[in-house]
Design a protein around this motif. Structure first.
Motif, PDB file in Angstrom:
ATOM      1  N   PHE A  80       0.701  -1.045   0.503  1.00 31.50           N
ATOM      2  CA  PHE A  80      -0.098   0.279  -0.204  1.00 31.50           C
ATOM      3  C   PHE A  80       0.663   1.040   0.334  1.00 31.50           C
ATOM      4  CE2 PHE A  80      -2.654  -3.434   1.940  1.00 31.50           C
ATOM      5  CZ  PHE A  80      -3.141  -3.317   1.437  1.00 31.50           C
ATOM      6  N   TRP A  81       0.399   2.676  -0.526  1.00 31.50           N
ATOM      7  CA  TRP A  81       0.907   3.671  -0.428  1.00 31.50           C
ATOM      8  C   TRP A  81      -0.189   4.666   0.319  1.00 31.50           C
ATOM      9  CZ3 TRP A  81       0.701   7.444  -5.481  1.00 31.50           C
ATOM     10  CH2 TRP A  81      -0.138   5.916  -5.897  1.00 31.50           C
ATOM     11  N   ASN A  82      -0.470   5.085   1.138  1.00 34.81           N
ATOM     12  CA  ASN A  82      -0.758   5.941   1.762  1.00 34.81           C
ATOM     13  C   ASN A  82      -0.585   7.560   1.933  1.00 34.81           C
ATOM     14  OD1 ASN A  82      -1.982   4.075   3.273  1.00 34.81           O
ATOM     15  ND2 ASN A  82      -0.947   4.714   5.417  1.00 34.81           N
ATOM     16  N   ASP A  83      -1.133   8.268   1.400  1.00 35.49           N
ATOM     17  CA  ASP A  83      -1.195   9.605   0.704  1.00 35.49           C
ATOM     18  C   ASP A  83      -2.652  10.572   1.166  1.00 35.49           C
ATOM     19  OD1 ASP A  83      -0.703  11.499  -1.134  1.00 35.49           O
ATOM     20  OD2 ASP A  83      -1.710  11.158  -2.940  1.00 35.49           O
ATOM     21  N   MET A  84      -2.092  12.019   0.768  1.00 39.16           N
ATOM     22  CA  MET A  84      -2.509  13.500   1.150  1.00 39.16           C
ATOM     23  C   MET A  84      -2.940  13.151   2.654  1.00 39.16           C
ATOM     24  SD  MET A  84      -3.529  14.258  -1.855  1.00 39.16           S
ATOM     25  CE  MET A  84      -5.368  15.071  -1.849  1.00 39.16           C
ATOM     26  N   ASN A  85      -1.922  12.242   3.344  1.00 44.01           N
ATOM     27  CA  ASN A  85      -1.910  12.190   5.287  1.00 44.01           C
ATOM     28  C   ASN A  85      -1.255  13.166   5.301  1.00 44.01           C
ATOM     29  OD1 ASN A  85       0.713  11.860   4.163  1.00 44.01           O
ATOM     30  ND2 ASN A  85       0.086   9.568   4.954  1.00 44.01           N
ATOM     31  N   MET A 130       5.010  -0.912   2.817  1.00 44.34           N
ATOM     32  CA  MET A 130       4.014   0.296   3.235  1.00 44.34           C
ATOM     33  C   MET A 130       4.971   1.153   2.487  1.00 44.34           C
ATOM     34  SD  MET A 130       1.611   2.525   5.170  1.00 44.34           S
ATOM     35  CE  MET A 130       0.163   0.924   4.610  1.00 44.34           C
ATOM     36  N   PHE A 131       4.779   2.590   2.630  1.00 47.58           N
ATOM     37  CA  PHE A 131       5.040   4.193   2.037  1.00 47.58           C
ATOM     38  C   PHE A 131       4.011   5.088   2.130  1.00 47.58           C
ATOM     39  CE2 PHE A 131       5.329   2.448  -2.373  1.00 47.58           C
ATOM     40  CZ  PHE A 131       4.624   3.166  -2.798  1.00 47.58           C
ATOM     41  N   SER A 132       4.752   6.120   2.465  1.00 49.10           N
ATOM     42  CA  SER A 132       3.625   7.272   2.635  1.00 49.10           C
ATOM     43  C   SER A 132       4.037   8.664   2.137  1.00 49.10           C
ATOM     44  CB  SER A 132       2.964   6.975   4.298  1.00 49.10           C
ATOM     45  OG  SER A 132       2.606   8.262   4.961  1.00 49.10           O
ATOM     46  N   GLY A 150       8.016   2.895   4.556  1.00 45.92           N
ATOM     47  CA  GLY A 150       8.682   3.944   4.112  1.00 45.92           C
ATOM     48  C   GLY A 150       8.172   5.227   3.745  1.00 45.92           C
ATOM     49  N   ILE A 151       9.173   5.777   3.157  1.00 47.04           N
ATOM     50  CA  ILE A 151       8.413   7.346   2.223  1.00 47.04           C
ATOM     51  C   ILE A 151       8.967   6.991   0.746  1.00 47.04           C
ATOM     52  CG2 ILE A 151       8.465   8.625   4.958  1.00 47.04           C
ATOM     53  CD1 ILE A 151      10.627  10.006   3.882  1.00 47.04           C
ATOM     54  N   TRP A 152       7.628   7.815  -0.331  1.00 43.50           N
ATOM     55  CA  TRP A 152       8.136   8.667  -0.861  1.00 43.50           C
ATOM     56  C   TRP A 152       8.475   9.990  -1.198  1.00 43.50           C
ATOM     57  CZ3 TRP A 152       3.563   8.939  -0.994  1.00 43.50           C
ATOM     58  CH2 TRP A 152       1.861   9.324  -1.336  1.00 43.50           C
ATOM     59  N   PHE A 153       9.197  10.844  -1.954  1.00 40.98           N
ATOM     60  CA  PHE A 153       9.191  12.379  -1.658  1.00 40.98           C
ATOM     61  C   PHE A 153       8.140  13.553  -2.709  1.00 40.98           C
ATOM     62  CE2 PHE A 153      13.651  11.510  -1.294  1.00 40.98           C
ATOM     63  CZ  PHE A 153      14.500  10.589  -0.401  1.00 40.98           C
ATOM     64  N   GLY A 154       7.082  12.686  -2.957  1.00 38.77           N
ATOM     65  CA  GLY A 154       6.264  13.063  -2.852  1.00 38.77           C
ATOM     66  C   GLY A 154       5.860  13.590  -4.520  1.00 38.77           C
ATOM     67  N   ASP A 155       4.835  15.036  -4.791  1.00 40.30           N
ATOM     68  CA  ASP A 155       5.002  15.698  -6.371  1.00 40.30           C
ATOM     69  C   ASP A 155       5.840  16.447  -6.762  1.00 40.30           C
ATOM     70  OD1 ASP A 155       2.819  13.678  -6.192  1.00 40.30           O
ATOM     71  OD2 ASP A 155       1.141  15.582  -5.501  1.00 40.30           O
TER      72      ASP A 155
END
Length: 634
Positions: A305-310, A402-404, A416-421
């Motif tokens: 999963f990737w959690n977004d808009m949080n 899982m990353f957010s 983990g994380i990704w560095f966004g848009d």
């Protein structure tokens, strides 16, 4: 050595897992004073000092010369003018004339003026009086990082397959679109392990639902893709659609699980589905409830999963939108002069992520009503914690990806994380590079940027050069926005060049996975600034376009358009390795500056003298890799 200094009654963010005796803030080594409800402290810097840290943040590895704000921000324009991105990682370290680190455990706003107002002075302003500061003393930057990382707990390790190549877009909106992506990669013989499902897979953008018309028999479809070696990774957003009969919304409303207005009614904001409720993730019972909902999709075979808009991202609040519409109605028919036009324009432009809206949201923390302003930076982290707690209980370690997007120190233990848009800009290759060591300092090892860039139209050479850096980042995901040019590897002419680059990733996976596991187990960094390894080398200390990788390597991506290579600085004798899908070339080089030629289908890498790394044969899926059959280079 770490010492903890406490002021007032801090909110327990659970960022730090080690126990420290709290000393009074009056004994804090850097001093400080209370001013107008804030706490301000400062320290001087010598000309040659470097300031590291702040995790996911704009600008360089060395943070000097700018003002940064700890405030998780939904802002897709990652330019040099910005002061914050999607995360709040409050770790800072000075290296040079003095060497120490600080972690400010405070979930609200912090202003970091690092030589901006006064060139040789850092001034830090905490927007409150209840906080903990951890002071980490040491002689070497890596020692300080390891001490800090030990205090905050072991970093998340994803499943092995999550090191494979991943393809995403907003949106592969139905099963036929996903099939076309997998088919495109198969026909081009380019390895692939994951395809992402953005918001359009849902039924009217409702969390934990699947649109049966777009994805009929979803469980069977997931199983079919798994048989093909493909993992489907759906998105989950923070906002729960307000809709009568939608069971998750009904449960949240009935049990009082949503964030409130001051008067106790549910706060309502607009995001993708329209009006939503925002779960109060700071409450353990809400986290348990929301986390358990991931079971709806894991029961269908989903394992990532990737959690977004949080942050949370809020397009508008009901109150704010009504106010704006009333303003527009009051001006209807009028001759809008300069001031009235811009007043109207600013009214609507200010609807998204409004400070006024954030100030009107309330949470329950330890049975007390707390304004969102005081806990803004841990909202997204607690959404991810909700998922992480459920996954750990249900599946154990290293089973679920899982990353957010939004994060705070501590979330690194479950995701983990990704560095966004980001954008399809050449400068964002370097921005990705520069955030990697800073994120590692704060515990986030599984990380990476949207390769090729999310916003705007990518060019073929940009995607290839971006991928050549992404070969080394634990999260290697190509992601693009709705309405932009297709940037799947097979979409461009001569896809064999992309095959060469992606196959390098699969050849490197045994080394990258080993390096990742070691960094997690030993509180180490995967990526380090050159200055960590060569502190007395002035050129290395100032280098921001190369990084050390593991104990063996140095990476140096090509980050400019229309060039056939780049200049690289070697702080010691190294072996220059050019990797492609089926070829390896090596050349010994001496310490100093060299121009290296790097074709679009090649990945440059330098290996220290006396060191080797293992490579395996590439395969179409990580499950097909033989990680026992490796060769050592150089």
């Amino acid at each position: 050595m770490i010492k903890k200094f406490t002021s007032g009654n801090p909110i327990d963010t659970q960022a730090v897992v080690e126990k420290f005796n709290a000393l009074p803030i009056a004994e804090f080594p850097l001093g400080g004073k209370f001013e107008n409800g804030n706490f301000v402290f400062e320290f001087d810097m010598a000309d040659s000092d470097i300031v590291y840290g702040l995790g996911e943040a704009p600008r360089g590895i060395n943070k000097r010369g700018w003002v940064y704000n700890s405030f998780c921000s939904d802002d897709p324009f990652h330019t040099e003018t910005k002061s914050s991105l999607y995360a709040a990682h409050n770790f800072l370290m000075l290296s040079g004339s003095k060497t120490f680190g600080i972690f400010i455990d405070f979930p609200s706003k912090i202003r970091w003026d690092i030589g901006y107002t006064t060139a040789n002075k850092t001034v830090i302003t905490i927007d409150g009086t209840d906080f903990d500061i951890y002071y980490i003393d040491g002689t070497k930057p890596l020692e300080i990082v390891k001490e800090f990382r030990k205090s905050i707990g072991t970093s998340y390790v994803p499943p092995f397959w999550a090191f494979g190549y991943q393809q995403s877009r907003w949106s592969y909106h139905n099963a036929e679109a996903v099939d076309a992506v997998v088919d495109g990669y198969n026909k081009a013989e380019i390895p692939l392990d994951c395809v992402y499902l953005d918001i359009d897979y849902m039924e009217r953008y409702k969390d934990f639902t699947v649109d049966d018309e777009k994805f009929p028999n979803f469980k069977d479809y997931v199983s079919k893709k798994r048989e093909e070696g493909i993992h489907l990774i759906p998105i989950i957003d923070a906002g729960v659609k307000k809709e009568n009969g939608y069971d998750i919304y009904e449960e949240g409303r009935k049990n009082g699980y949503f964030c409130k207005n001051e008067d106790g009614t549910d706060f309502e904001g607009g995001v993708w589905p329209g009006i939503v409720g925002f779960p109060d993730f700071l409450r353990p019972d809400v986290r348990k409830w929301f986390g358990s909902k991931y079971k709806i999709l894991t029961d269908m075979g989903i394992d990532g999963f990737w959690n977004d808009m949080n942050e949370p991202a809020i397009f508008y609040s009901v109150k704010g939108l009504n106010k704006a519409l009333d303003k527009a109605a009051s001006l209807k028919g009028q001759n809008l002069d300069l001031s009235k036009f811009f007043e109207l324009k600013d009214t609507f432009a200010g609807l998204s992520n409004s400070p006024e809206d954030y100030s009107s949201i309330y949470h329950t923390v330890d049975g007390k009503q707390v304004c969102h302003d005081q806990v803004h930076n841990i909202y997204g982290a607690n959404m991810t914690k909700a998922a992480g707690e459920y996954f750990a209980e249900e599946f154990g370690k290293e089973k679920i990806l899982m990353f957010s997007r939004a994060s705070y120190v501590g979330a690194h233990r479950s995701s983990g994380i990704w560095f966004g848009d980001n954008h399809s800009w050449w400068s964002h290759i370097l921005l990705d590079l520069k955030m990697l060591p800073s994120a590692n300092m704060c515990g986030f090892l599984y990380c990476g940027a949207d390769l090729g860039g999310f916003n705007e139209n990518a060019t073929r050479d940009l995607v290839l050069r971006f991928l050549a850096l992404g070969v080394f980042t634990p999260l290697m995901r190509n992601h693009a926005a709705l309405g932009t040019r297709n940037q799947e590897c097979y979409s461009f002419e001569n896809s064999d060049d992309f095959k060469d680059i992606v196959e390098v990733r699969y050849r490197l996976i045994p080394y990258l996975y080993r390096t990742f596991k070691k960094a997690s187990e030993e509180n180490d960094m995967i990526f380090r600034p050159l200055s960590f390894d060569y502190p007395d080398d002035k050129i290395a200390r100032e280098c921001e376009t190369q990084l050390m990788l593991g104990d063996e390597c140095m990476i140096c991506p090509v980050y400019e358009q229309n060039v056939g290579g780049r200049y690289v600085y070697l702080p010691e004798n190294m072996t220059f390795v050019k990797l492609s899908g089926t070829s390896i070339t090596t050349e010994k080089m001496s310490k100093g500056t060299h121009y290296i030629e790097v074709a679009l289908n090649e990945v440059p890498l330098f290996i220290k003298d006396g060191r080797q790394i293992e490579l395996c044969k590439p395969a179409m899926r990580t499950s097909q890799l033989d990680t026992t059959d490796t060769v050592m280079i150089p």
